[in-house]
Design an enzyme around this catalytic site. Sequence first.
Site, short mmCIF file in Angstrom:
data_model
loop_
_atom_site.label_atom_id
_atom_site.label_comp_id
_atom_site.label_asym_id
_atom_site.label_seq_id
_atom_site.Cartn_x
_atom_site.Cartn_y
_atom_site.Cartn_z
N THR B 1 26.98 24.28 62.54
CA THR B 1 26.03 23.17 62.48
C THR B 1 26.77 21.84 62.51
OG1 THR B 1 24.55 24.54 61.16
CG2 THR B 1 24.12 22.18 61.17
N ASP B 32 17.43 25.82 58.56
CA ASP B 32 16.94 24.53 58.08
C ASP B 32 17.16 23.39 59.07
OD1 ASP B 32 19.78 24.93 57.46
OD2 ASP B 32 19.68 22.93 56.58
N THR B 54 23.66 27.53 53.97
CA THR B 54 22.80 28.70 53.97
C THR B 54 21.37 28.25 54.25
OG1 THR B 54 24.23 29.50 52.20
CG2 THR B 54 22.27 30.80 52.69
#
Lengths: 178, 135
Positions: B1, B32, B54
């Site tokens: 990410t 997310d 996470t």
Amino acid sequence: MEKAVIAIHGGAGAITRASMSAEREQAYIAALSEIITQGQALLAAGGSALDAVTEAVRLLEECPLFNAGVGSVFTHQGTHELDACIMDGRSLDAGAVAGVSRIRNPILAARAVLESSPHVLLIGEGAETFAFENALDAVNPALFSTPERWAQLQQVRDGEALLLDHDAPPLDERHKMG
Amino acid sequence: TVGAVALDRAGNLAAATSTGGMTNKRVGRVGDSPIPGAGCYANNANVAVSCTGTGEVFMRTLAAYDIAALMEYAGLSLQQATERVVMEKIPVLGGSGGLIAVDNEGNLAMPFNSEGMYRAFARVGDAPTVGIYRE
């Protein structure tokens, strides 16, 4: 005092202590330095925060060292699924895409959703169609693949029976979060 | 990410996050990163945030928005709010990772509860700072 500031990240995780490579570490530092410098220059020239984060993330997507865009990890089935989001603090406008595989820079698709759609989040084929309608080019999903990411998938699939090569990145990419 | 947050000369905040997901993830799983309020949030009233970690835990805690809420409703500083979320709330639910955040005064926070996080920041007029490991 000049308040304008930009920060970037390229993921967080465990450190590959046993096989850390100084050269690889320098490659990550060089990439981060180059991208943050470009973002800083954009702000120094009077650019908006929205443009600065868009460009910084686009550059991170173009760098194969990081898990976004080119260099994205593989799904269990050996495919790529990319997600991105952008939010403008002035207006609380937001745009996001999820599960896309044919858009070179998902952050630009998210920006297009923010600017040109009444919606906030588009997924999959619908997101891709919207992006193409908004002047983003379609690419072959193979563009996102790298040999390193393929090897990581095999390691996880094989229960990590394989060893990392000697040129491992500073963070353990098999377990890096996000 | 990957992600970015910024404050411009006009005092506007913005945040962006992008990801390829998790190695070996189930097809169709979304984390997310593309969820406003979870992995990405910006509000000129207080803060811009981009998360990495996470994904499911950052979604369940609405981590990015939680920082803005702690600042707005509880009066916490940027440092206090980001520490509360990353070092206290996320680990309780088994989450790992970090975030970058900038408030509307130009203060920065880049906390992570993992061993390292690729990160950098630069103020206009100053030399950039880059880090990977915990200092």
